[in-house]
Design a protein around this motif. Structure first.
Motif, PDB file in Angstrom:
ATOM      1  N   ALA A   1      44.260  65.423  50.177  1.00 45.99           N
ATOM      2  CA  ALA A   1      44.299  64.264  49.280  1.00 45.99           C
ATOM      3  C   ALA A   1      45.734  64.000  48.852  1.00 45.99           C
ATOM      4  O   ALA A   1      46.605  64.864  48.956  1.00 45.99           O
ATOM      5  N   PHE A   2      45.962  62.794  48.364  1.00 44.01           N
ATOM      6  CA  PHE A   2      47.301  62.395  47.913  1.00 44.01           C
ATOM      7  C   PHE A   2      47.244  61.965  46.466  1.00 44.01           C
ATOM      8  O   PHE A   2      46.389  61.177  46.058  1.00 44.01           O
ATOM      9  N   LYS A   3      48.190  62.514  45.679  1.00 46.81           N
ATOM     10  CA  LYS A   3      48.309  62.137  44.276  1.00 46.81           C
ATOM     11  C   LYS A   3      49.666  61.502  44.052  1.00 46.81           C
ATOM     12  O   LYS A   3      50.704  62.135  44.248  1.00 46.81           O
ATOM     13  N   SER A   4      49.666  60.245  43.653  1.00 43.52           N
ATOM     14  CA  SER A   4      50.904  59.529  43.391  1.00 43.52           C
ATOM     15  C   SER A   4      51.584  60.101  42.148  1.00 43.52           C
ATOM     16  O   SER A   4      50.911  60.593  41.241  1.00 43.52           O
ATOM     17  N   LEU A   5      52.913  60.014  42.103  1.00 41.69           N
ATOM     18  CA  LEU A   5      53.660  60.535  40.970  1.00 41.69           C
ATOM     19  C   LEU A   5      53.695  59.585  39.778  1.00 41.69           C
ATOM     20  O   LEU A   5      54.214  59.949  38.738  1.00 41.69           O
ATOM     21  N   ASN A   6      53.166  58.389  39.910  1.00 44.70           N
ATOM     22  CA  ASN A   6      53.252  57.447  38.789  1.00 44.70           C
ATOM     23  C   ASN A   6      52.271  57.749  37.705  1.00 44.70           C
ATOM     24  O   ASN A   6      51.366  58.446  37.747  1.00 44.70           O
TER      25      ASN A   6
ATOM     26  N   THR B   1      54.574  56.616  49.481  1.00 46.60           N
ATOM     27  CA  THR B   1      55.291  56.832  48.234  1.00 46.60           C
ATOM     28  C   THR B   1      55.399  58.317  47.913  1.00 46.60           C
ATOM     29  O   THR B   1      54.564  59.095  48.367  1.00 46.60           O
ATOM     30  N   PRO B   2      56.401  58.711  47.151  1.00 48.80           N
ATOM     31  CA  PRO B   2      56.491  60.123  46.767  1.00 48.80           C
ATOM     32  C   PRO B   2      55.258  60.530  45.964  1.00 48.80           C
ATOM     33  O   PRO B   2      54.703  59.740  45.216  1.00 48.80           O
TER      34      PRO B   2
ATOM     35  N   PHE C   1      56.466  50.265  46.233  1.00 47.77           N
ATOM     36  CA  PHE C   1      55.874  51.386  46.949  1.00 47.77           C
ATOM     37  C   PHE C   1      54.666  51.947  46.209  1.00 47.77           C
ATOM     38  O   PHE C   1      53.691  52.344  46.823  1.00 47.77           O
ATOM     39  N   GLN C   2      54.705  51.969  44.889  1.00 53.41           N
ATOM     40  CA  GLN C   2      53.604  52.544  44.137  1.00 53.41           C
ATOM     41  C   GLN C   2      52.390  51.623  44.105  1.00 53.41           C
ATOM     42  O   GLN C   2      51.281  52.091  43.930  1.00 53.41           O
ATOM     43  N   THR C   3      52.564  50.330  44.286  1.00 53.52           N
ATOM     44  CA  THR C   3      51.422  49.430  44.232  1.00 53.52           C
ATOM     45  C   THR C   3      50.539  49.561  45.462  1.00 53.52           C
ATOM     46  O   THR C   3      49.366  49.280  45.403  1.00 53.52           O
TER      47      THR C   3
END
Length: 152
Positions: free
Chosen positions: A147-152, A43-44, A14-16
């Motif tokens: 905007a979206f910021k991934s948690l990774n 993705t979260p 999901f993060q990729t």
């Protein structure tokens, strides 16, 4: 243990590919105009809502009467906010553009300038709204964003 490995694999997958921009082939190609028909996040993470950014320069909010300069400044102001979250324009999923006395000439300027900011051409979903006036005299454009910021 197998469940933990499966969970880790799912999170990695999901993060990729967290963000997707779509332009179905049965619809016109919007990329020359600086937007995609749709965008999604799988993705979260953190959604960042950015208030309308004008073409006002600096703390004094100086408004140049030139539309192109206000567009450049509004996009730079947007980029400054994105930077404060360690994000790039490509993290923007949706923008709304308000243009005073909209015209085909102003649209061409917008298209040229957004292409300079979104260098990879993964444009966000977009809505452009012509308006007769904005909040302050002399404001010619306002751009808000999500905007979206991934948690990774």
């Amino acid at each position: 243990m197998k469940h933990l490995i499966a969970l880790a694999l799912c999170l990695f997958i999901f993060q990729t590919k967290a963000q997707t921009f779509k332009n179905p082939k049965s619809l016109f190609d919007p990329s020359p105009y600086g937007f995609s028909h749709a965008s999604s996040v799988k993705t979260p993470g953190e959604l960042v809502y950015i208030s309308g950014q004008s073409g006002g320069l600096g703390k004094e909010h100086t408004l140049n009467p030139d539309f192109r300069i206000q567009v450049q400044t509004a996009l730079q102001n947007l980029t400054t906010i994105l930077d404060s979250y360690s994000l790039k324009p490509e993290n923007v999923m949706k923008i709304t553009i308000l243009i005073v006395d909209h015209s085909s000439e102003k649209l061409k300027i917008w298209e040229e300038e957004i292409s300079k900011t979104w260098k990879n051409k993964s444009f966000p979903a977009s809505t452009l709204i012509p308006v007769p006036k904005l909040a302050l005299d002399g404001m010619l454009i306002e751009v808000d964003a999500v905007a979206f910021k991934s948690l990774n």
